[in-house]
Design a protein around this motif. Sequence first.
Motif, mmCIF file in Angstrom:
data_model
loop_
_atom_site.group_PDB
_atom_site.id
_atom_site.type_symbol
_atom_site.label_atom_id
_atom_site.label_comp_id
_atom_site.label_asym_id
_atom_site.label_seq_id
_atom_site.Cartn_x
_atom_site.Cartn_y
_atom_site.Cartn_z
ATOM 1 N N ILE A 44 20.932 -2.977 -28.830
ATOM 2 C CA ILE A 44 21.740 -4.029 -28.940
ATOM 3 C C ILE A 44 21.831 -5.158 -27.839
ATOM 4 O O ILE A 44 21.556 -6.384 -28.267
ATOM 5 C CB ILE A 44 23.321 -3.466 -29.307
ATOM 6 C CG1 ILE A 44 23.301 -2.688 -30.631
ATOM 7 C CG2 ILE A 44 24.249 -4.512 -29.295
ATOM 8 C CD1 ILE A 44 24.611 -1.966 -30.743
ATOM 9 N N PHE A 103 20.374 -9.137 -28.715
ATOM 10 C CA PHE A 103 21.472 -10.000 -29.236
ATOM 11 C C PHE A 103 21.264 -11.243 -28.389
ATOM 12 O O PHE A 103 21.459 -12.193 -29.007
ATOM 13 C CB PHE A 103 22.844 -9.335 -28.396
ATOM 14 C CG PHE A 103 23.915 -10.032 -28.805
ATOM 15 C CD1 PHE A 103 24.841 -9.770 -29.951
ATOM 16 C CD2 PHE A 103 24.545 -11.196 -27.755
ATOM 17 C CE1 PHE A 103 25.906 -10.640 -30.349
ATOM 18 C CE2 PHE A 103 25.527 -12.081 -28.371
ATOM 19 C CZ PHE A 103 26.183 -11.598 -29.504
ATOM 20 N N TYR A 118 25.878 -10.406 -35.492
ATOM 21 C CA TYR A 118 25.094 -9.029 -35.237
ATOM 22 C C TYR A 118 25.600 -8.244 -36.161
ATOM 23 O O TYR A 118 26.706 -7.785 -35.516
ATOM 24 C CB TYR A 118 24.967 -8.679 -33.741
ATOM 25 C CG TYR A 118 23.920 -8.098 -33.265
ATOM 26 C CD1 TYR A 118 22.926 -8.294 -32.341
ATOM 27 C CD2 TYR A 118 24.042 -6.658 -33.644
ATOM 28 C CE1 TYR A 118 21.795 -7.418 -31.999
ATOM 29 C CE2 TYR A 118 22.871 -5.712 -33.303
ATOM 30 C CZ TYR A 118 21.901 -6.361 -32.325
ATOM 31 O OH TYR A 118 20.794 -5.427 -32.026
ATOM 32 N N SER A 170 25.366 -3.700 -37.411
ATOM 33 C CA SER A 170 24.750 -2.421 -37.004
ATOM 34 C C SER A 170 24.962 -1.733 -38.403
ATOM 35 O O SER A 170 25.817 -1.503 -38.932
ATOM 36 C CB SER A 170 25.557 -1.732 -35.824
ATOM 37 O OG SER A 170 25.276 -0.415 -35.860
ATOM 38 N N ALA A 182 30.320 -1.769 -29.778
ATOM 39 C CA ALA A 182 30.603 -3.056 -29.355
ATOM 40 C C ALA A 182 30.586 -3.381 -27.972
ATOM 41 O O ALA A 182 30.507 -4.345 -27.299
ATOM 42 C CB ALA A 182 31.816 -3.580 -30.089
ATOM 43 N N CYS A 202 27.688 -4.901 -26.440
ATOM 44 C CA CYS A 202 27.451 -6.043 -27.135
ATOM 45 C C CYS A 202 27.926 -7.079 -26.121
ATOM 46 O O CYS A 202 29.147 -7.267 -25.708
ATOM 47 C CB CYS A 202 27.922 -6.033 -28.419
ATOM 48 S SG CYS A 202 27.461 -7.839 -29.313
ATOM 49 N N PRO A 223 31.542 -9.156 -28.378
ATOM 50 C CA PRO A 223 31.999 -8.077 -29.343
ATOM 51 C C PRO A 223 32.585 -8.791 -30.435
ATOM 52 O O PRO A 223 32.801 -8.228 -31.465
ATOM 53 C CB PRO A 223 32.775 -7.345 -28.481
ATOM 54 C CG PRO A 223 32.619 -7.632 -26.975
ATOM 55 C CD PRO A 223 32.064 -9.080 -26.978
ATOM 56 N N PHE A 232 30.140 -9.000 -33.272
ATOM 57 C CA PHE A 232 29.491 -7.590 -33.691
ATOM 58 C C PHE A 232 30.292 -6.937 -34.884
ATOM 59 O O PHE A 232 31.485 -6.994 -34.872
ATOM 60 C CB PHE A 232 29.633 -6.965 -32.359
ATOM 61 C CG PHE A 232 28.778 -5.459 -32.499
ATOM 62 C CD1 PHE A 232 27.271 -5.541 -32.553
ATOM 63 C CD2 PHE A 232 29.402 -4.477 -32.978
ATOM 64 C CE1 PHE A 232 26.445 -4.169 -32.725
ATOM 65 C CE2 PHE A 232 28.856 -3.045 -33.071
ATOM 66 C CZ PHE A 232 27.365 -3.362 -33.008
ATOM 67 N N THR A 242 36.189 -7.437 -33.306
ATOM 68 C CA THR A 242 35.293 -8.160 -34.252
ATOM 69 C C THR A 242 36.324 -9.478 -34.863
ATOM 70 O O THR A 242 37.258 -9.275 -35.214
ATOM 71 C CB THR A 242 34.865 -7.455 -35.554
ATOM 72 O OG1 THR A 242 34.138 -6.428 -35.114
ATOM 73 C CG2 THR A 242 34.217 -8.499 -36.327
ATOM 74 N N THR A 268 33.689 -13.862 -37.940
ATOM 75 C CA THR A 268 32.614 -12.917 -38.196
ATOM 76 C C THR A 268 32.436 -12.142 -39.349
ATOM 77 O O THR A 268 31.681 -12.047 -40.269
ATOM 78 C CB THR A 268 32.349 -11.984 -36.935
ATOM 79 O OG1 THR A 268 32.009 -12.699 -35.914
ATOM 80 C CG2 THR A 268 31.185 -10.980 -37.232
#
Length: 715
Positions: A411, A415, A424, A426, A437, A440, A443, A446, A469, A473
């Motif tokens: 990740i 990224f 991004y 998963s 996250a 990441c 986050p 994500f 998140t 997103t």
Amino acid sequence: MTDFIYEKDADGIVTVTMDMQGQSANTMNERYVPGMDEVLGKLRAETDLKGVVFASAKKTFFAGGDLNLLLGIEKADAETFGYIEENKRPYRELEKLQVPVVAAINGAALGGGYELCLACNHRIIADVKGAVVGLPEVTLGLLPGAGGVVRLTKLLGLEKALPHLTEGKPVKPQAALKAGMVDEVVASTDDLIPAAKAWIKANPDSHTQPWDAKGFRYPGGDVLHPKVRQLIVGSSAFLYAKTRGLLPAPAKILDIAVNSMRIDYDAALRSESRGLCALVTTPECKAAITTFFFGMQAIKGGKVRPAGDHWKAQNAAILGAGMMGSGIAWAHANAGLPSVLKDMELDKAEKGKSYTAMLADKAIKRGRMDDAKKQALLDQITPATDDSAFAGTDLIIEAVFEDISLKEKVIPETFKQLSDNGIYGSNTSTLPISILAECCPDPSRFIGLHFFSPVDKMKVVEIIMGEKTSVETLRKAYDYVQQIGYMPIVVNDSRGFFTSRVFGTFMDEGISLMVDGMSPVAVERAAWLAGMPVGPLAVHDEVSLVLSQKVSKTHKDLDARLGVDSGFGKHNTASRAVCDAMIEQGRGGRHYGGGFYDYAADGSKSLWDGLSQFAKGNADVQLQDAIDRILYRQAIETLRCLNEGVLRTEVEANLGGIFAIGFPAHTGGAIQFIRGIGIDAFAARAAELADKYGERFALDASAFDILRNEKAQAA
């Protein structure tokens, strides 16, 4: 008359243009019958009437019955029967006009809309996008109650009518012409009225329906014809095999269609009304309308989507060219989304791309694709081994092995290739998004994007919100899933999310039944009778026992790492005990040569005779108990997810359960299943199962408060 625009031309032809005010489609609302009566009264009063054309001012022709009204019907009584009879009466009166009547179909004419067309003497459809005809009532647990069963059987004959009546698929213009469902196809909507008037002028005496004419004969033979009698017997067996006796509508449609051939026309129409009256109050009907119409409408219409501008990914990258990554690449290519498919070795990435070629070849063999389309699909996928191949991409989907250490390495490394406004995702099926996250760089961008296998058939994606998140997103992820033509189901982060948690209970309960002493054959049969697409033992083999063991170990290790006891899968004790023992005996599932089943070289399979060693009890588990255990176990876990806030809405709980897990469609989904039984009755039965079989069925009374509150709010 604002709902029905009445225009008479110099040739004595009246065009009735349907334009129901205050709504986007023409429906059988409370103004429909009075409006039609007014139209019919004016038509009968005309002294020089030559013909009638029914047209529409909406994008669709006519949408049929008002499902809100139908959903509100609680009793199959004289009032309900009278309502159904009154709604279909204008169609019969239309047939009795002594002038030809033509339906000018400019868009979708489904259900009651197509039944109006059937009551006309001639049907013309424009060959334009969105123009279809059909009788989809069966998909909503209903039957065509405005003459559709009776008239289509008379128009096409029993053999040709039955598929349209019992499957309810919409039919496009050219196919409808070939099937005899329409009589003429024109190139554009502008051609409809002129073509209709031309037909009326050329056929001034064609005002009697074939079935009202003396000497009418059914196409393909009457009910006593040997071929038709054989068809009736075969259709009954076919429908039972397909519906397992769980859906009353197809059987009722067959019964009415056959009996309509034995009695006079008006009696057949009344019989059809009685059939619809009986179906409209069934749990299956309520479930289908609630979930498959209003629920799907809510998902497609964006009612559960975060507000904001729509987003479209211009390109994507998929990390890992295994089964899931290859499937996602196919989904992207099919939607015209250019994607880089990355793996550690180029031949693996190329092999992942070949999965799309294989699916395309199958489609070509079935006549659904040509070589040019196949090449266009393959051109959308770029195999790669280097991260630079997808620099600046809008969407990255990590689909590497379900190993938290591997994901935590991949990740952050990848990224950095994301565009400034990209997201991004998963594809993890059980690992908490909030924990992933942490590795990441951002986050907020994500999110979990959990596809299901096989991706080309399972058209649903579980979107998992992490603690950090962002709503933006989520909105982008939602739009992306719809962009590729899949159904988005949004859940909040937890161990196993929603689908894996519930699916695990299904597999575990099947093993629990076997441990309790029920024969494996009977376990699989109980699941079939419950409406599950595949038995719990068979599906466990497909998922693989090894994977189940790995998931269990992963969460045990994660608990140790975090110093917590998540309780993930705590009730799945039968699965752990039996799967561990079977794996020790070399039986890890189908991929490993055998599991609960033995697999022969010719593709056949049979239950492994060594399963008897796991039966710890000799209880005589009643079949109904087994069916209830399979369904209640999943429904209870779904309710827990709703109460815990893992699930956000009942709509997503129901549709996600059906399309991702295979919860029986006739129930309308797990939460609708509870509502269909009745909250109190479900709670009482769950308590019985808990007393008899264990705490996994136990629910505190407060567990149902969320359903009672939402029902009260809806009221």
